[in-house]
Design an enzyme around this catalytic site. Structure first.
Site, PDB file in Angstrom:
ATOM      1  N   ARG A   1      11.864  -5.436   5.107  1.00 54.10           N
ATOM      2  CA  ARG A   1      11.603  -4.020   4.780  1.00 54.10           C
ATOM      3  C   ARG A   1      12.457  -3.045   5.594  1.00 54.10           C
ATOM      4  NH1 ARG A   1       5.707  -1.734   5.441  1.00 54.10           N
ATOM      5  NH2 ARG A   1       5.898  -2.819   7.436  1.00 54.10           N
TER       6      ARG A   1
ATOM      7  N   ARG B   1      -0.875  -8.794  13.440  1.00 48.77           N
ATOM      8  CA  ARG B   1      -1.374  -7.836  12.431  1.00 48.77           C
ATOM      9  C   ARG B   1      -2.242  -8.552  11.387  1.00 48.77           C
ATOM     10  NH1 ARG B   1       4.239  -5.315  10.821  1.00 48.77           N
ATOM     11  NH2 ARG B   1       3.115  -4.137   9.226  1.00 48.77           N
TER      12      ARG B   1
ATOM     13  N   ARG C   1      -9.938   0.653   8.521  1.00 48.09           N
ATOM     14  CA  ARG C   1      -9.565  -0.720   8.864  1.00 48.09           C
ATOM     15  C   ARG C   1     -10.683  -1.434   9.616  1.00 48.09           C
ATOM     16  NH1 ARG C   1      -3.647   0.293   8.826  1.00 48.09           N
ATOM     17  NH2 ARG C   1      -2.624  -1.691   9.148  1.00 48.09           N
TER      18      ARG C   1
ATOM     19  N   LYS D   1       0.838  -1.211   0.000  1.00 52.82           N
ATOM     20  CA  LYS D   1       0.000   0.000   0.000  1.00 52.82           C
ATOM     21  C   LYS D   1       0.874   1.263   0.000  1.00 52.82           C
ATOM     22  CE  LYS D   1      -2.045  -1.182   3.891  1.00 52.82           C
ATOM     23  NZ  LYS D   1      -1.372  -2.460   4.216  1.00 52.82           N
TER      24      LYS D   1
ATOM     25  N   ARG E   1      10.966  -0.975  11.340  1.00 51.89           N
ATOM     26  CA  ARG E   1       9.847  -0.754  12.261  1.00 51.89           C
ATOM     27  C   ARG E   1       9.814  -1.765  13.406  1.00 51.89           C
ATOM     28  NH1 ARG E   1       4.756   0.194   8.357  1.00 51.89           N
ATOM     29  NH2 ARG E   1       3.821  -1.169   9.916  1.00 51.89           N
TER      30      ARG E   1
HETATM   31  P1  AP5 Z   1       4.857  -1.597   1.820  1.00 54.41           P
HETATM   32  O1  AP5 Z   1       4.537  -0.778   0.625  1.00 54.41           O
HETATM   33  O2  AP5 Z   1       5.611  -0.954   2.924  1.00 54.41           O
HETATM   34  O3  AP5 Z   1       3.546  -2.353   2.346  1.00 54.41           O
HETATM   35  P2  AP5 Z   1       2.286  -1.805   3.153  1.00 54.41           P
HETATM   36  O4  AP5 Z   1       1.087  -2.491   2.606  1.00 54.41           O
HETATM   37  O5  AP5 Z   1       2.285  -0.313   3.172  1.00 54.41           O
HETATM   38  O6  AP5 Z   1       2.641  -2.421   4.575  1.00 54.41           O
HETATM   39  P3  AP5 Z   1       2.502  -1.830   6.039  1.00 54.41           P
HETATM   40  O7  AP5 Z   1       3.268  -2.802   6.906  1.00 54.41           O
HETATM   41  O8  AP5 Z   1       2.935  -0.414   6.108  1.00 54.41           O
HETATM   42  O9  AP5 Z   1       1.009  -1.982   6.276  1.00 54.41           O
HETATM   43  P4  AP5 Z   1       0.302  -2.020   7.615  1.00 54.41           P
HETATM   44  O10 AP5 Z   1      -1.086  -1.883   7.144  1.00 54.41           O
HETATM   45  O11 AP5 Z   1       0.589  -3.195   8.475  1.00 54.41           O
HETATM   46  O12 AP5 Z   1       0.991  -0.818   8.420  1.00 54.41           O
HETATM   47  P5  AP5 Z   1       0.456   0.599   8.866  1.00 54.41           P
HETATM   48  O13 AP5 Z   1       1.623   1.493   8.927  1.00 54.41           O
HETATM   49  O14 AP5 Z   1      -0.738   1.013   8.084  1.00 54.41           O
HETATM   50  O15 AP5 Z   1       5.681  -2.884   1.296  1.00 54.41           O
HETATM   51  C1  AP5 Z   1       6.190  -3.843   2.197  1.00 54.41           C
HETATM   52  C2  AP5 Z   1       7.558  -4.366   1.679  1.00 54.41           C
HETATM   53  O16 AP5 Z   1       7.354  -5.082   0.466  1.00 54.41           O
HETATM   54  C3  AP5 Z   1       8.554  -3.247   1.342  1.00 54.41           C
HETATM   55  O17 AP5 Z   1       9.863  -3.660   1.683  1.00 54.41           O
HETATM   56  C4  AP5 Z   1       8.440  -3.075  -0.185  1.00 54.41           C
HETATM   57  O18 AP5 Z   1       9.658  -2.621  -0.779  1.00 54.41           O
HETATM   58  C5  AP5 Z   1       8.072  -4.482  -0.619  1.00 54.41           C
HETATM   59  N1  AP5 Z   1       7.164  -4.494  -1.767  1.00 54.41           N
HETATM   60  C6  AP5 Z   1       6.089  -3.678  -1.968  1.00 54.41           C
HETATM   61  N2  AP5 Z   1       5.482  -4.005  -3.127  1.00 54.41           N
HETATM   62  C7  AP5 Z   1       6.182  -5.057  -3.650  1.00 54.41           C
HETATM   63  C8  AP5 Z   1       6.034  -5.838  -4.830  1.00 54.41           C
HETATM   64  N3  AP5 Z   1       5.025  -5.612  -5.696  1.00 54.41           N
HETATM   65  N4  AP5 Z   1       6.926  -6.837  -5.043  1.00 54.41           N
HETATM   66  C9  AP5 Z   1       7.953  -7.089  -4.160  1.00 54.41           C
HETATM   67  N5  AP5 Z   1       8.143  -6.367  -3.024  1.00 54.41           N
HETATM   68  C10 AP5 Z   1       7.272  -5.364  -2.782  1.00 54.41           C
HETATM   69  O19 AP5 Z   1      -0.075   0.279  10.363  1.00 54.41           O
HETATM   70  C11 AP5 Z   1       0.823  -0.020  11.408  1.00 54.41           C
HETATM   71  C12 AP5 Z   1       0.050  -0.116  12.717  1.00 54.41           C
HETATM   72  O20 AP5 Z   1      -0.568   1.163  13.020  1.00 54.41           O
HETATM   73  C13 AP5 Z   1      -1.132  -1.115  12.741  1.00 54.41           C
HETATM   74  O21 AP5 Z   1      -0.715  -2.419  13.040  1.00 54.41           O
HETATM   75  C14 AP5 Z   1      -2.022  -0.493  13.856  1.00 54.41           C
HETATM   76  O22 AP5 Z   1      -1.483  -0.773  15.127  1.00 54.41           O
HETATM   77  C15 AP5 Z   1      -1.858   1.004  13.599  1.00 54.41           C
HETATM   78  N6  AP5 Z   1      -2.874   1.523  12.646  1.00 54.41           N
HETATM   79  C16 AP5 Z   1      -2.620   2.122  11.434  1.00 54.41           C
HETATM   80  N7  AP5 Z   1      -3.768   2.482  10.833  1.00 54.41           N
HETATM   81  C17 AP5 Z   1      -4.767   2.114  11.680  1.00 54.41           C
HETATM   82  C18 AP5 Z   1      -6.187   2.207  11.592  1.00 54.41           C
HETATM   83  N8  AP5 Z   1      -6.783   2.744  10.508  1.00 54.41           N
HETATM   84  N9  AP5 Z   1      -6.916   1.723  12.622  1.00 54.41           N
HETATM   85  C19 AP5 Z   1      -6.318   1.173  13.723  1.00 54.41           C
HETATM   86  N10 AP5 Z   1      -4.974   1.058  13.861  1.00 54.41           N
HETATM   87  C20 AP5 Z   1      -4.200   1.517  12.841  1.00 54.41           C
END
Ligand code: AP5
Length: 217
Positions: free
Chosen positions: A127, A172, A88, A14, A161
């Site tokens: 990552r 997660r 979410r 994402k 992270r």
């Molecule tokens: P990346 O693009 O970083 O993936 P992502 O989907 O953004 O992953 P996140 O881990 O950031 O998602 P998340 O939803 O768990 O975290 P968030 O910060 O929202 O890609 C991942 C890796 O793969 C990278 O190394 C990249 O280079 C590689 N990659 C990407 N695309 C690729 C491809 N096509 N091929 C090969 N490699 C590839 O949330 C973190 C925490 O915050 C949650 O757990 C929760 O505690 C809290 N939180 C955030 N939002 C909310 C909400 N709305 N409600 C409640 N709690 C929340």
């Protein structure tokens, strides 16, 4: 400009795709994960409250994240939002619909990024991110050209992270399947959902998203 949601499990790509849309289309990325991490770094009371919850891989309360999104939307009346990691839960989805309606905006597309769990473990544990500009890298799939030097801004501050461990990732994923995956049906019923193969190469995923959104304005 269109408002879209990038929906998918942790590591689906994402953040990677949101950054390409910001560069390619001038959209505004609203990542609740980034907002919460900023709050943690700033040492605010809310940041301290959410730090342990995030490190365990659990979801932060609806009240906190809806408040964060509301604050950000207030400053940007023009639209063109990429909601990354929000909504979410069904309560967050309802709140987003109401906030956009209040602003006279609509939700134009929800892109579901499909990736299987085995690939997610490899992606998350490999990552790292540039602490200077937020560019996302991966030990194998997308390393920096020069070790630990950002390709985009030359920063040498590479960050891993606290929740990118196998234990936290398990939680997660459970949270995603229990609380977030019902949004797939919710948006499908509204006729807003497009699914793309998140396992494809980054450029191929970007092309599929671009096709779903239509020509850049
Ligand atoms: P990346 O693009 O970083 O993936 P992502 O989907 O953004 O992953 P996140 O881990 O950031 O998602 P998340 O939803 O768990 O975290 P968030 O910060 O929202 O890609 C991942 C890796 O793969 C990278 O190394 C990249 O280079 C590689 N990659 C990407 N695309 C690729 C491809 N096509 N091929 C090969 N490699 C590839 O949330 C973190 C925490 O915050 C949650 O757990 C929760 O505690 C809290 N939180 C955030 N939002 C909310 C909400 N709305 N409600 C409640 N709690 C929340």
């Amino acid at each position: 400009m269109a408002n879209i949601i990038l929906l998918g499990p942790p590591g689906a790509g994402k953040g990677t795709q949101a950054k390409r849309l910001v560069e390619g289309r001038g959209m505004v990325q609203l990542s609740t994960g980034d907002m919460l991490r900023e709050a943690k770094t700033s040492g605010s009371e809310m940041g301290r409250k959410v730090a342990a919850v995030m490190a365990r891989g659990e979801l932060v309360t609806d009240e906190i994240v809806i408040g964060l999104i509301q604050e950000k939307l207030t400053g940007h009346a023009g639209g063109g939002f990429i909601f990354d990691g929000f909504p979410r839960t069904l309560a967050q989805a309802d709140a987003l619909g109401a906030l956009l309606a209040e602003m006279g905006q609509s939700l134009d597309a929800v892109i579901e990024m499909k990736v299987d769990d085995a690939a997610l473990v490899a992606r998350i544990t490999g990552r790292y991110t540039c602490g200077g500009c937020g560019a996302v890298y991966h030990d194998q799939a997308r390393p920096t050209k020069v070790t630990d030097v950002c390709d985009e801004c030359d920063s040498t501050n590479m960050v891993r992270r606290a929740d990118d461990t196998e234990d936290a990732l398990r939680t997660r994923l459970l949270e995603y399947y229990k609380k977030t995956s019902p949004l797939i049906g919710y948006y499908h019923a509204k006729g807003a959902l497009t699914s793309v193969d998140g396992l494809a190469e980054v450029a191929v995923v970007a092309a599929a998203i671009s096709k779903a959104l239509g020509a850049a304005p």
